[in-house]
Write an enzyme that holds these catalytic residues in place. Structure first.
Site, short mmCIF file in Angstrom:
data_model
loop_
_atom_site.label_atom_id
_atom_site.label_comp_id
_atom_site.label_asym_id
_atom_site.label_seq_id
_atom_site.Cartn_x
_atom_site.Cartn_y
_atom_site.Cartn_z
N VAL A 118 0.91 -1.14 0.00
CA VAL A 118 0.00 0.00 0.00
C VAL A 118 0.95 1.20 0.00
O VAL A 118 1.47 1.58 1.04
CB VAL A 118 -0.94 -0.01 1.22
CG1 VAL A 118 -1.81 1.24 1.26
CG2 VAL A 118 -1.82 -1.27 1.21
N PRO A 119 1.22 1.75 -1.18
CA PRO A 119 2.41 2.59 -1.40
C PRO A 119 2.34 4.02 -0.86
O PRO A 119 2.26 4.99 -1.61
CB PRO A 119 2.55 2.57 -2.92
CG PRO A 119 1.15 2.42 -3.42
CD PRO A 119 0.47 1.53 -2.42
N CYS A 120 2.45 4.16 0.45
CA CYS A 120 2.46 5.49 1.05
C CYS A 120 3.72 6.27 0.67
O CYS A 120 3.74 7.50 0.76
CB CYS A 120 2.31 5.41 2.57
SG CYS A 120 3.46 4.29 3.38
N HIS A 121 4.75 5.57 0.19
CA HIS A 121 5.96 6.27 -0.25
C HIS A 121 5.71 7.13 -1.48
O HIS A 121 6.49 8.02 -1.78
CB HIS A 121 7.10 5.28 -0.51
CG HIS A 121 6.80 4.27 -1.58
ND1 HIS A 121 6.08 3.12 -1.33
CD2 HIS A 121 7.11 4.25 -2.90
CE1 HIS A 121 5.97 2.43 -2.45
NE2 HIS A 121 6.59 3.09 -3.43
#
Length: 157
Positions: A118-121
């Site tokens: 879940v790409p919070c980056h």
């Protein structure tokens, strides 16, 4: 729940799965008892392919536990940010229906239980500024540079 620690180019990653799917991916090792499960093996293989630049979209069942309705809306939006692209905290706030909630988006990203997948980056500050990341700014930069490089190479090969 089954736990595993995976070595990666950004250090150890702790994975956890339950009967439904991947429910945790955190930076660093864990002191929890480690176990084995087919989904842990699959998640580790997909992470290895991601870091090798061979995988752009994870295909893992997720089990998202907890979080407020707003946080869950943010986490869902994070999964919609395309590989190699970024959105600002303000962009995400607008998309989830509260244009003034950029700081709350940052908090939701910090509470994201399944980092990388879940790409919070992919969420950055206004003007593309590197701000806040649970794995540290150097890790965020590494992930974004990996995706930018792979996206560029994919477009030109």
């Amino acid at each position: 729940m089954y736990w595993s620690v995976v070595d990666s180019p950004i250090g150890d990653l702790t994975l956890a799965v339950d009967e439904t799917g991947l429910c945790r991916l955190h930076f660093g090792a864990t002191d929890r008892p480690l176990g084995t499960a087919p989904l842990l093996t699959e998640a580790a293989e997909q992470l290895k392919a991601y870091f090798a630049g061979e995988l752009q979209e994870f295909a893992l069942p997720l089990s998202v536990r907890g979080g407020s309705d707003f946080e869950r809306a943010v986490w869902t939006q994070l999964t919609r940010i395309p590989y190699g692209e970024m959105q600002t905290y303000g962009d995400v706030a607008k998309i989830v229906g509260d244009a003034g909630a950029a700081r709350a988006v940052g908090t939701a990203c910090n509470r994201n239980p399944i980092a990388i997948v879940v790409p919070c980056h992919r969420v950055v500050g206004a003007g593309g500024k590197m701000v806040g990341f649970g794995g540290g700014i150097p890790t965020k930069r590494h992930l974004l540079e990996l995706e930018a490089r792979v996206s560029f190479e994919t477009q030109w090969t």
